[in-house]
Scaffold this active site. Structure first.
Site, PDB file in Angstrom:
ATOM      1  N   THR A 161       8.483   3.690 -19.104  1.00  0.00           N
ATOM      2  CA  THR A 161       8.900   2.852 -18.127  1.00  0.00           C
ATOM      3  C   THR A 161      10.084   2.138 -18.649  1.00  0.00           C
ATOM      4  O   THR A 161       9.931   1.227 -19.529  1.00  0.00           O
ATOM      5  CB  THR A 161       7.799   2.036 -17.549  1.00  0.00           C
ATOM      6  N   HIS A 252      10.670   1.447  -9.076  1.00  0.00           N
ATOM      7  CA  HIS A 252       9.081   1.047  -9.127  1.00  0.00           C
ATOM      8  C   HIS A 252       8.382   0.441  -8.092  1.00  0.00           C
ATOM      9  O   HIS A 252       7.487  -0.552  -7.736  1.00  0.00           O
ATOM     10  CB  HIS A 252       9.206  -0.379  -9.989  1.00  0.00           C
ATOM     11  N   ASP A 283      10.610   8.893  -7.278  1.00  0.00           N
ATOM     12  CA  ASP A 283       9.286   7.964  -6.445  1.00  0.00           C
ATOM     13  C   ASP A 283      10.073   6.941  -5.927  1.00  0.00           C
ATOM     14  O   ASP A 283      11.181   6.531  -6.002  1.00  0.00           O
ATOM     15  CB  ASP A 283       8.218   7.482  -7.751  1.00  0.00           C
ATOM     16  N   ARG A 307       1.783   4.345  -4.272  1.00  0.00           N
ATOM     17  CA  ARG A 307       0.803   3.766  -3.018  1.00  0.00           C
ATOM     18  C   ARG A 307       0.188   4.596  -2.411  1.00  0.00           C
ATOM     19  O   ARG A 307      -1.062   4.652  -2.007  1.00  0.00           O
ATOM     20  CB  ARG A 307       1.618   2.694  -2.451  1.00  0.00           C
TER      21      ARG A 307
HETATM   22  C1  LIG Z   1      -0.361  -1.287  -7.753  1.00  0.00           C
HETATM   23  C2  LIG Z   1       0.873  -0.671  -8.558  1.00  0.00           C
HETATM   24  C3  LIG Z   1       0.829  -1.077  -9.756  1.00  0.00           C
HETATM   25  C4  LIG Z   1       1.852  -0.398 -10.614  1.00  0.00           C
HETATM   26  N1  LIG Z   1       1.752  -0.340 -11.740  1.00  0.00           N
HETATM   27  C5  LIG Z   1       2.673   0.213 -12.818  1.00  0.00           C
HETATM   28  C6  LIG Z   1       2.588   0.262 -14.097  1.00  0.00           C
HETATM   29  O1  LIG Z   1       1.845  -0.249 -14.799  1.00  0.00           O
HETATM   30  N2  LIG Z   1       3.625   1.025 -14.846  1.00  0.00           N
HETATM   31  C7  LIG Z   1       4.526   1.510 -14.179  1.00  0.00           C
HETATM   32  O2  LIG Z   1       5.475   2.076 -14.887  1.00  0.00           O
HETATM   33  N3  LIG Z   1       4.614   1.572 -12.725  1.00  0.00           N
HETATM   34  C8  LIG Z   1       3.731   1.155 -11.971  1.00  0.00           C
HETATM   35  N4  LIG Z   1       3.851   1.026 -10.818  1.00  0.00           N
HETATM   36  C9  LIG Z   1       5.087   1.540 -10.008  1.00  0.00           C
HETATM   37  C10 LIG Z   1       4.612   3.111  -9.970  1.00  0.00           C
HETATM   38  O3  LIG Z   1       4.271   4.008 -11.006  1.00  0.00           O
HETATM   39  C11 LIG Z   1       5.616   4.002  -9.014  1.00  0.00           C
HETATM   40  O4  LIG Z   1       6.997   3.670  -9.449  1.00  0.00           O
HETATM   41  C12 LIG Z   1       5.633   3.207  -7.551  1.00  0.00           C
HETATM   42  O5  LIG Z   1       4.261   2.831  -7.100  1.00  0.00           O
HETATM   43  C13 LIG Z   1       6.216   4.325  -6.750  1.00  0.00           C
HETATM   44  O6  LIG Z   1       6.346   3.630  -5.379  1.00  0.00           O
HETATM   45  P1  LIG Z   1       5.605   4.250  -4.087  1.00  0.00           P
HETATM   46  O7  LIG Z   1       4.449   3.124  -4.436  1.00  0.00           O
HETATM   47  O8  LIG Z   1       6.176   3.653  -2.754  1.00  0.00           O
HETATM   48  O9  LIG Z   1       5.237   5.656  -4.238  1.00  0.00           O
HETATM   49  C14 LIG Z   1       2.887   0.381  -9.915  1.00  0.00           C
HETATM   50  C15 LIG Z   1       2.944   0.620  -8.585  1.00  0.00           C
HETATM   51  C16 LIG Z   1       1.799  -0.158  -7.758  1.00  0.00           C
HETATM   52  C17 LIG Z   1       1.886  -0.048  -6.373  1.00  0.00           C
END
Ligand SMILES: Cc1cc2nc3c(=O)[nH]c(=O)nc-3n(C[C@H](O)[C@H](O)[C@H](O)COP(=O)(O)O)c2cc1C
Length: 356
Positions: A161, A252, A283, A307
């Site tokens: 990331t 993200h 994403d 999500r």
């Molecule tokens: C609750 C939550 C926690 C997340 N934690 C991380 C994480 O620890 N590391 C990371 O690279 N992305 C994290 N993300 C981002 C997701 O990997 C991803 O990029 C993102 O959820 C994509 O968008 P979407 O929720 O609209 O599908 C997180 C997203 C959410 C919603």
């Protein structure tokens, strides 16, 4: 794929899964899951971007049972979908990413397992030993420890990331004054309490690494790696120069830079810059099979769901995640049939157009 009508009691559409998740989650968990950074312009833009595209169907193409399966970095996928690494997963269901991994094993897709999740890389691997999995980690001083653990636990690839050297300023989350148990992010803290990751997460990840350090660090472990968090052609080129085996176009889920471009809006630019050298994933904002269709048409090899998978987990644990992927696949399959796309490899920009 099966076209059997769903049984009573099953979720029949993704909206039902979202509604069940919203019903079941305590307010703090829902705020943590749904909120974004700043004024949430990026968060909204991610959804709005999909609304600007329409499908251009090719009727009478003779397509009756399109093939949704594909592969990514040698990993077979029943559908070009992976689940995102989302930390704090035990907030949504007690068995968090263990349930996600089991669900994905049944669905035939891969999980990207977070460094700051509720369970360790090893625990998730043990929950579904035969399943495809990718270990997510941050570019920071404990990279080598995490990468070695991911490798030893039989993961197929790394996902680094690059857009989270510090956590974004999440105003809604802050104003919610959430009371969350920090243990939900501590799955990979080492037994001896050493601050491998997560324990001091906010303090620990640090914005000191550049592409050069990342290139050197990834080279030490000899695993293919995905660069997660790319929003410009320049960043994609830098990631390729650093040796990335795939590019994940992502903001993200609107949780970091606000405002920034919707992932979908920059996908064509990045796909053009990458020019087929490595797969490009997307994403941020994917909620329906139609979204998957549009992303594939605009150059993505696969999409990653954050999500959407978390809603499945919150709605009904392992079954909820499996059903989410099943419904997403079903929607995609129907649209490919209606639009005359025989195969994932047949996607191209001719299947979509800007809404006039
Ligand atoms: C609750 C939550 C926690 C997340 N934690 C991380 C994480 O620890 N590391 C990371 O690279 N992305 C994290 N993300 C981002 C997701 O990997 C991803 O990029 C993102 O959820 C994509 O968008 P979407 O929720 O609209 O599908 C997180 C997203 C959410 C919603």
């Amino acid at each position: 794929m099966s076209s059997a009508f769903p049984r009573d009691g099953e979720f029949l559409a993704l909206e039902e899964i979202h509604a069940a998740a919203v019903r079941r989650l305590p307010q703090d968990a829902l705020t943590y899951l749904e909120s974004g950074a700043g004024a949430e312009r990026t968060l909204r833009a991610n959804r709005e971007a999909f609304g600007r595209w329409v499908i251009r169907p090719r009727p009478m193409s003779g397509v009756s049972d399109p093939k949704t399966s594909t592969s990514l970095l040698g990993i077979p996928l029943s559908v070009p979908v992976l689940t995102a690494p989302f930390g704090g997963d035990a907030l949504f269901a007690a068995d968090g990413h263990l349930a996600v991994a089991r669900a994905n094993a049944a669905s035939g897709i891969a999980s990207i397992v977070p460094e700051v999740g509720s369970f360790s890389y090893e625990e998730v691997a043990a929950a579904a030993p035969a399943a495809a999995r990718i270990g997510q980690l941050h570019p920071h001083e404990s990279f080598d420890v995490s990468a070695a653990r991911i490798k030893a636990a039989g993961y197929d690839a790394l996902c680094v990331t690059v857009d989270c050297p510090i956590v974004g300023f999440r105003a809604r989350t802050r104003m919610g004054r959430l009371h969350l148990d920090p243990a939900i992010w501590h799955g990979n803290v080492l037994d001896d309490g050493s601050p491998n990751v997560a324990a001091t997460y906010e303090a620990h990840i640090a914005p000191t690494w550049t592409w050069d350090e990342l290139a050197a660090a990834t080279a030490r472990h000899g695993m293919p790696w995905i660069a997660k968090g790319i929003l410009t052609a320049e960043a994609a080129e830098a990631a390729l120069d650093a040796g990335a085996a795939a590019i994940l176009v992502s903001n993200h889920g609107g949780r970091q830079v606000d405002p920034s471009a919707a992932s979908l809006d920059v996908l064509p630019e990045i796909a053009a810059a990458v020019s087929g050298q490595v797969p490009v994933l997307l994403d941020s904002g994917v909620r329906t099979g139609a979204d998957v269709f549009v992303a594939l048409a605009l150059g993505a090899s696969a999409v990653v769901i954050g999500r959407l998978a978390a809603y499945g987990l919150a709605a009904a644990g392992e079954y909820g995640v499996r059903r989410t992927v099943e419904l997403l696949t079903r929607e995609l399959h129907v649209l490919m049939t209606l639009s005359g796309v025989p195969d994932i490899a047949a996607f191209g920009s001719g299947f979509v157009a800007r809404r006039s």
